[in-house]
Design an enzyme around this catalytic site. Structure first.
Site, mmCIF file in Angstrom:
data_model
loop_
_atom_site.group_PDB
_atom_site.id
_atom_site.type_symbol
_atom_site.label_atom_id
_atom_site.label_comp_id
_atom_site.label_asym_id
_atom_site.label_seq_id
_atom_site.Cartn_x
_atom_site.Cartn_y
_atom_site.Cartn_z
ATOM 1 N N THR A 1 0.842 -1.196 0.000
ATOM 2 C CA THR A 1 0.000 0.000 0.000
ATOM 3 C C THR A 1 0.877 1.245 0.000
ATOM 4 O O THR A 1 1.871 1.310 0.734
ATOM 5 C CB THR A 1 -0.937 0.030 1.217
ATOM 6 N N PHE B 1 1.194 5.259 0.705
ATOM 7 C CA PHE B 1 0.622 6.298 1.548
ATOM 8 C C PHE B 1 1.203 7.652 1.171
ATOM 9 O O PHE B 1 2.388 7.756 0.827
ATOM 10 C CB PHE B 1 0.934 6.036 3.028
#
Length: 276
Positions: free
Chosen positions: A172, A174
């Site tokens: 992921t 960010f």
């Protein structure tokens, strides 16, 4: 005075893990939603925010792209977290005992093979760490949660299965956001992020993006999405390599502005070394 970093989710979430890894000297501030996390930064309850924007398996976090233009915040950095999906359960529970598992839909989409293979009923939850907390509160050994090992440590839950994500490079990305931009930094690889909306003329997008090709600017991301609830209003988010102070980037952005109704730079920051 301790600085604070706001994130969406509870302690033990993957966003909390991102904060811990990227800004260990900041005190984490959990927030229920992405909007709340951004508001915490705007209102100065937090110094910066850690906002998930996309996952390599599941794709983009749609809500964030809609929030960015009106957030009033600026991107000052990025970080990447390897998302290991784990099945958590009450102490003493076995995988075979789990009939139902809770997690955010984003995470459920990253462990489809395991879920199908074990015939587990899934329930969408507001946050993965909150899902883990909920099973501790219910005390039902047939209910598990998909979450981080950090959540298991914080809540005193057993890790029944480790690293069950479909893709072993599951990651992921960010964004680190602040109230003020910082264009002063320079690095070997810089990223400029911006939003734009093309004018309603034939081949507008093709013409708008042509300046990046002719000026040798590498565009690493281009996302489109509808705005204002109509099919004809399309807005774009883009990442390019380079700094607005670079001559070739200046020329490309000038050409972009000629074919657009709006261009807004959201941030300029050094690329994370893990960016491919």
């Amino acid at each position: 005075m301790t600085k604070r970093i706001a994130f969406q989710g509870e302690l033990g979430s993957y966003s909390h893990q991102a904060c811990f890894e990227a800004r260990p000297d900041y005190e984490p501030l959990p927030c229920p939603t992405f909007e709340d996390a951004m508001e915490a930064v705007r209102s100065e309850r937090a110094d910066i925010g850690m906002i998930a924007i996309e996952n390599s398996t599941y794709g983009r976090v749609q809500d964030v792209y809609h929030l960015l233009p009106d957030s009033g915040l600026h991107i000052i950095g990025e970080t990447f977290v390897r998302v290991h999906v784990n099945l958590l359960g009450l102490p003493g529970t076995k995988t075979a005992d789990i009939k139902q598992a809770r997690a955010m839909s984003v995470l459920l989409g990253q462990a489809r093979k395991f879920i199908h293979a074990h015939g587990i009923e899934t329930v969408n939850w507001s946050d993965n760490a909150a899902a883990a907390r909920s099973i501790k509160e219910t005390g039902d050994p047939s209910i598990g949660a998909f979450a981080s090992e950090l959540a298991g440590e914080i809540l005193g839950l057993d890790v029944l299965e480790r690293h069950i994500e479909d893709h072993k490079l599951n990651t992921t990305r960010f964004l680190i956001m602040a109230r003020e931009p910082d264009y002063s930094r320079r690095a070997e690889k810089m990223v400029t992020a911006f939003m734009f909306r093309v004018r309603n003329i034939p081949a507008a997008l093709y013409k708008a993006l042509g300046g990046f090709a002719t000026n040798g600017v590498n565009m690493t991301k281009l996302e489109s999405y509808m705005v204002d609830g109509v099919f004809t209003a399309t807005q774009f988010y883009a990442d390019i390599e380079g700094h607005p102070g670079d001559r070739n980037v200046q020329l490309a952005l000038d050409e972009l502005r000629y074919f657009t109704e709006m261009v807004e730079i959201l941030g300029v920051y050094p690329a994370d070394p893990r960016r491919s």
